[in-house]
Design a protein around this motif. Structure first.
Motif, PDB file in Angstrom:
ATOM      1  N   PHE A 121      -8.380  -9.527   6.935  1.00  0.00           N
ATOM      2  CA  PHE A 121      -8.493 -10.063   5.592  1.00  0.00           C
ATOM      3  C   PHE A 121      -9.120 -11.248   5.788  1.00  0.00           C
ATOM      4  O   PHE A 121      -9.114 -12.107   6.939  1.00  0.00           O
ATOM      5  N   GLN A 146      -3.446 -10.753  -1.486  1.00  0.00           N
ATOM      6  CA  GLN A 146      -3.449 -11.559  -0.270  1.00  0.00           C
ATOM      7  C   GLN A 146      -4.015 -13.212  -0.555  1.00  0.00           C
ATOM      8  O   GLN A 146      -3.851 -14.019   0.331  1.00  0.00           O
ATOM      9  N   LEU A 150      -5.717  -6.216  -2.290  1.00  0.00           N
ATOM     10  CA  LEU A 150      -6.628  -7.213  -1.395  1.00  0.00           C
ATOM     11  C   LEU A 150      -6.574  -8.520  -2.254  1.00  0.00           C
ATOM     12  O   LEU A 150      -6.115  -9.648  -1.737  1.00  0.00           O
ATOM     13  N   GLY A 183     -11.841  -7.449   3.044  1.00  0.00           N
ATOM     14  CA  GLY A 183     -10.831  -6.936   4.011  1.00  0.00           C
ATOM     15  C   GLY A 183     -10.895  -5.320   3.970  1.00  0.00           C
ATOM     16  O   GLY A 183     -11.465  -4.579   3.367  1.00  0.00           O
TER      17      GLY A 183
END
Lengths: 56, 802
Positions: free
Chosen positions: B562, B538, B535, B572
Motif C-alpha cells: 500500500f 487503508q 484499498l 496497492g
C-alpha cells in the motif's frame, strides 16, 4: 345571613389550599419537563416485572 | 442472537453491528468488540440486563477511552466550573448525552445508582437529552463518573461552553407562581364583586364593606407580587429614557389600585379591584404565551458549543488529557482523526489534511505541510498529527471573531418594536386627555369630581389590549411557522422580518446541498467494488472514506504494497490485482474520458470507472430565488473560489448579485454597509464563520439539516427541507405584522369608547368590569383566529420525526 362571612372564609381557605398545591408543584419542578414522565411511567419497576409481563 | 440473511455474520448483541470472524463470545452472545462485551458485563453485574429487552434501536458502543483521559475533570478549577451545585457530601452535575434515543436509555440511566454506590440520584430529561446526576465526590470522582458513562455507551458531550457561565433561564419558576397567584386572586375577587354588579346599591352595607375589604386584601398579592413583572422593566426602561409598553401598563395598575383603595377605605364605592386582578392575569397569560417557545432549540451557540473540553497534551513523550482552557502557547498537542483543533497552531508532523468546513463552510479539506499555520476550528482528517500551539484558545482567530463588537453589545432588535414606539405617544396622549378632562370638570364641578374623572380616564385607558396584541398574534404566528420547520427565536425576531429589503445568502451549504458522489464510466465488475473498498479502507483521506461508504462493503481483503501519495492517490495490490485510485493523471495516465476533478480508479492498468463529486443546488432553489427576486434584492456572498461563481451565475436569477471569495470579515462589512445605506438585511447562512454576519444582520437565519443540530447564533433556524417555501413564510410573517396593526386598531377603538365614557363621568365599575376584559378577549380572539386563517396559505404542518 351572618354565616356568609364564615363560608367565604372557608372557601378562601380551600381555594388557598389549591393555590398552595400549585406553587408546591411549580417549585417541585413538575412543569419543567413535561415529556419524560410520560415515558417513565411506561417502564416497569424491575426486571422481574418486565419478564412477567412479557410472558402474559 | 440474530443472524444476518446471508448466515455469514452474527450481529453484535449489544450494538447490532456485524461481528468480525470470529466474534467475541460471552455467555451465549456474540459481540463485535471487547467494548460491547464490557458494557454487557457491567449491566449483567448490576442486574440491569433487561436493558436489552427494552431497546428498540441498537445501543451505543462503549467508549474505549481510559479513566486517565478524563483525569483533567478532577482538577479543582475545571470541577468547580462544571458542577451545578456542591456541598460537603454531594455534588450535582448535568450532562448532555446525545446518545439518548429510547425508553431503554432512560431506564438504564436512571438506574445508574445500581451500578455505582457513589451515584445517589439520576434523572433524565428526554427531549433535552440531558441527565441530571447527584453523586458523592468522596465515593466516585467526576472523572470516574464520566468514564463509567462513556464505558456503557453514553459519553457525555463535554464542550467548552460547559465551562462558561451557565445562562440562567429568563423564564423562571417564579413566573408561574406569579401567574397562579394572579389567577387565584382574580377568580375570587370576581365572585366577591358579582353581587354588587347584579344588584347595585341594594346590598346590605355590612356585606358590601366586607366584600370590598376582602377584595382589597386579595388585591395586595396581585399588586405586590404578580405585577412586579411590569414594574421592574418599566422602571429600568424609564431610567434609560425608554418608554416600553410596561410604562403605561404600570401606570394603569397603580392608578387602578390607588383609586380603588381610596374608594373602599373612604366607603365611597366598591372600587375596580376585580378589573385590576383580571388585567394583570390576562397580561401575564399573554407574556406566558409569548415565552412558551422552543427551549430545546439553541439560538445562542457560539464556538464554545463546538469546541471540545479537553485536548491531548504531549509532555516529555507522554500523553495527558488537559482542559483546553489550561492550554498555553507553545504547548504540543496530539490531534487524532476527526478531532477539532482548539487553538491556532503550527503543524509539526510532515503533513495533514484539515477540514475547515466547520469554520468557513468550504467543503474540501486543505492539505498542510510541516511548519504551516493551522487555525482553530479545523478538523483533522486522517492519521494523528502533532502540533505546537502558537496562541492560547482565547487568542485564536476563530475565538477572536466572537470577541468582535457585534457580539459584545447586547443588540436587541426587538426593543424598539412598534408597540414600544407607540406606548410613548399613547401615554402622553392619555395623560393630556386626563388633564384636559380634569381641568374642564374642575371648572364646572369642583376638584373632587375632577380627580374622579382623571382617575377614570387613566384606568380605562390602560393599554391591556395593546399589550396583548403583539404577544398573542406574533406568538401564534411563530408557533404556526415552527410547525413548518421555520423556528424563530422570539416574536421580536419575527417582527423584524416585515421591514426586510435585502436578503444575503451564503452559498456553501445554504443554496447547495451536501456533495453527492456519483459513479460513472465503465461498469464495475463483480469483484471490483470489494477490491476498491479494501484499498480505500487503508486510507483516512476523506475521498477514500466517501468511496468506502458509497460501495457499502464490509469484508475487506488484505492489501499489499500500500502506498499513499498526497494530492495524487493511493495504490496497492489487492487479491492479486494492482489497483490505483486517485486523480485522472495518477490512476489512468490522463487518457480516459473522465472529467476534471473526478476520482478515477484503475485495475491492472485498465480504467475501472470514476467518482465525481458535485455540488448541487438544493431542489426548488432556483424557483424560490426567482420568486424572492420580485420583492427583495438578493445578494450572494460566498467564501468559495471565483471559478465556482460562473456556474452559479448561470443557475441563479439575473438580478442576484454574486460576490465570491468573501472572508467572514468581508461579509460582515458588506452587511454593515447595506445597513448604513438604510436597508434592512436578512442573512441566510450556516457556517460558523457566518456567525458575525448573522448577528449583524437585522434577521439572521441559520439553515440546519436538523432543528436540534448545531447552528450558530441566529434569530431563526430554518430546516433545510423547508427552504423552498421561504417566500411564503416571509409573506406570512409580513401578514402577521399587518394583523398586529389591525389588533392594535381594535384595542384603540375600545380605549376610545372607554375614554369617551370616562370624560363624561359615565364610567361605573360595571362598565369597567365589562369593557376591560372584553377588549382583552376580543384582541386575543382576533389575534389567534386571524393568524390561523392566514396560515392556510402556508401548506400543511410538517410532522416532526422522532
Amino acid at each position: 345571613m351572618i354565616v356568609i362571612f364564615l363560608l367565604i372564609g372557608i372557601s378562601l381557605c380551600i381555594a388557598g389550599g389549591a393555590l398552595a398545591a400549585f406553587i408546591w408543584a411549580v417549585n417541585g419542578r413538575q412543569y419543567e419537563d413535561t415529556y419524560t414522565p410520560s415515558i417513565r411511567i411506561l417502564i416497569d419497576d424491575s426486571k422481574q416485572d418486565y419478564h412477567d409481563q412479557e410472558s402474559n | 442472537m440474530s443472524i444476518t440473511p446471508d448466515n455469514m455474520h452474527a450481529k453484535c448483541f449489544h450494538c447490532g453491528d456485524p461481528c468480525p470472524q470470529p466474534a467475541v463470545r460471552f455467555e451465549d452472545h456474540d459481540f463485535c468488540c471487547e467494548g460491547c462485551k464490557a458494557v454487557y458485563q457491567i449491566l449483567q453485574a448490576s442486574d440491569l440486563g433487561a436493558y436489552y429487552d427494552m431497546l428498540d434501536a441498537p445501543a451505543g458502543r462503549g467508549s474505549n477511552r481510559t479513566a486517565e483521559q478524563y483525569a483533567y475533570l478532577d482538577e479543582p478549577e475545571v470541577f468547580r466550573q462544571l458542577i451545578d451545585f456542591q456541598d460537603e457530601h454531594i455534588a450535582k452535575i448535568s450532562f448532555e448525552l446525545p446518545q439518548i434515543h429510547c425508553s431503554a436509555c432512560l431506564w438504564l440511566l436512571e438506574r445508574l445508582p445500581a451500578i455505582h454506590a457513589g451515584i445517589i440520584h439520576s434523572q433524565v430529561d428526554f427531549l433535552q437529552k440531558t441527565c441530571f446526576l447527584t453523586f458523592s465526590p468522596a465515593q466516585i470522582k467526576l472523572s470516574e463518573l464520566v468514564h463509567l458513562l462513556a464505558k456503557i455507551g453514553y459519553e457525555p458531550n463535554l464542550r467548552l461552553q460547559n465551562l462558561q457561565k451557565k445562562q440562567v433561564s429568563g423564564f423562571d419558576r417564579g413566573f408561574y407562581t406569579r401567574l397562579g397567584v394572579a389567577g387565584f386572586c382574580f377568580g375570587n375577587m370576581m365572585l366577591l364583586a358579582l353581587p354588587e354588579y347584579l344588584s347595585p346599591g341594594s346590598l346590605e352595607p355590612a356585606f358590601r364593606q366586607f366584600f370590598a375589604y376582602v377584595n382589597l386584601l386579595l388585591a395586595l398579592p396581585v399588586l405586590l407580587y404578580s405585577s412586579s413583572v411590569f414594574f421592574g422593566p418599566a422602571w429600568r426602561g424609564l431610567r434609560q429614557g425608554m418608554f416600553s409598553i410596561d410604562v403605561p401598563v404600570s401606570l394603569g395598575i397603580l392608578v387602578l389600585f390607588g383609586w380603588s383603595s381610596w374608594e373602599i377605605l373612604s366607603q365611597s364605592g366598591p372600587g375596580y379591584l376585580d378589573s385590576l386582578a383580571g388585567l394583570v392575569f390576562f397580561l401575564l397569560l399573554g407574556k406566558w404565551f409569548q415565552h412558551k417557545t422552543y427551549h430545546r432549540l439553541h439560538f445562542d451557540h457560539d464556538y464554545g458549543a463546538f469546541f471540545p473540553l479537553s485536548a491531548t497534551l504531549l509532555e516529555g513523550g507522554r500523553e495527558r488529557s488537559v482542559a483546553i482552557s489550561a492550554l498555553q502557547a507553545g504547548d504540543r498537542l496530539l490531534l487524532r482523526h476527526a478531532e477539532l483543533l482548539p487553538a491556532d497552531a503550527v503543524l509539526q508532523s510532515p503533513e495533514a489534511q484539515i477540514d475547515y468546513s466547520f469554520v468557513t463552510g468550504e467543503s474540501e479539506p486543505v492539505h498542510k505541510q510541516a511548519g504551516e499555520q493551522l487555525y482553530a476550528g479545523g478538523r483533522l482528517m486522517g492519521a494523528a498529527v502533532e502540533v505546537a500551539l502558537t496562541r492560547a484558545v482565547s487568542q485564536s482567530y476563530l475565538t477572536r471573531l466572537w470577541q468582535q463588537s457585534v457580539f459584545k453589545e447586547q443588540r436587541r432588535p426587538g426593543l424598539h418594536t412598534l408597540i414600544d414606539k407607540m406606548s410613548k405617544h399613547f401615554t402622553l396622549v392619555i395623560i393630556s386627555i386626563a388633564l384636559l378632562a380634569g381641568g374642564w370638570w374642575a371648572w364646572h364641578a369642583g376638584p373632587a369630581q375632577a380627580i374622579r374623572i382623571m382617575a377614570a380616564v387613566l384606568i380605562i385607558a390602560c393599554p391591556c389590549g395593546l399589550a396583548l396584541t403583539m404577544p398573542i398574534t406574533l406568538g401564534n404566528a411563530l408557533r404556526l411557522l415552527a410547525k413548518r420547520q421555520f423556528y424563530f427565536r422570539d416574536i421580536h425576531a419575527l417582527a423584524g422580518v416585515a421591514g426586510i429589503t435585502h436578503i444575503v445568502w451564503d452559498k456553501t451549504g445554504t443554496l447547495t446541498s451536501k456533495e453527492r458522489v456519483q459513479t460513472a464510466g465503465t461498469e464495475l465488475q463483480a469483484e471490483a467494488p470489494r477490491l476498491i473498498a479494501s484499498l480505500a479502507h487503508q486510507s483516512a483521506h476523506p475521498v477514500s472514506r466517501q468511496l468506502e461508504q458509497l460501495l457499502g462493503q464490509h469484508d475487506y481483503l488484505e492489501v499489499e504494497d500500500f502506498c499513499e501519495i498526497p494530492g495524487q492517490g493511493i495504490a496497492g495490490r489487492v487479491g492479486g490485482h494492482q489497483l490505483r485510485i486517485g486523480t485522472r493523471q495518477f490512476s489512468l495516465g490522463g487518457e480516459a474520458g473522465a472529467p476534471e476533478g473526478a476520482t478515477c480508479f484503475s485495475i491492472d492498468g485498465r480504467p475501472g470507472g470514476y467518482l465525481l463529486s458535485e455540488e448541487r443546488l438544493r431542489p426548488g432553489i432556483q424557483a424560490l430565488l426567482q420568486r424572492l427576486a420580485r420583492r427583495y434584492d438578493l445578494l450572494l456572498l460566498s467564501g468559495d473560489h471565483q471559478h465556482k461563481g460562473e456556474a452559479l451565475r448561470q443557475a441563479l436569477p439575473a438580478a442576484t448579485h454574486i460576490m465570491m471569495e468573501q472572508s467572514p470579515h468581508d461579509k460582515l462589512a458588506r452587511i454593515q454597509a447595506l445597513q448604513a445605506a438604510g436597508h434592512k438585511v436578512m442573512m441566510i447562512g450556516d457556517g460558523l464563520n457566518d456567525a458575525g454576519a448573522l448577528k449583524q444582520s437585522d434577521v439572521g437565519v441559520a439553515i440546519s439539516e436538523s432543528a436540534e443540530g448545531f447552528s450558530p447564533a441566529c434569530d431563526a433556524i430554518l430546516h433545510a427541507r423547508a427552504l423552498p417555501g421561504l417566500d411564503r413564510y416571509l409573506q406570512y410573517a409580513r401578514r402577521a405584522m399587518q394583523l398586529v396593526r389591525t389588533g392594535i386598531g381594535i384595542s384603540l377603538l375600545y380605549n376610545l369608547l372607554g375614554i369617551a365614557l370616562a370624560v363624561q363621568g359615565l364610567l361605573s365599575p360595571v362598565v369597567v368590569a365589562i369593557l376591560m376584559p372584553l377588549s382583552s378577549v376580543s384582541v386575543v380572539l382576533f389575534g389567534m383566529g386571524s393568524t390561523y386563517y392566514a396560515a392556510r396559505k402556508l401548506g400543511p404542518p410538517v410532522r416532526e420525526s422522532g
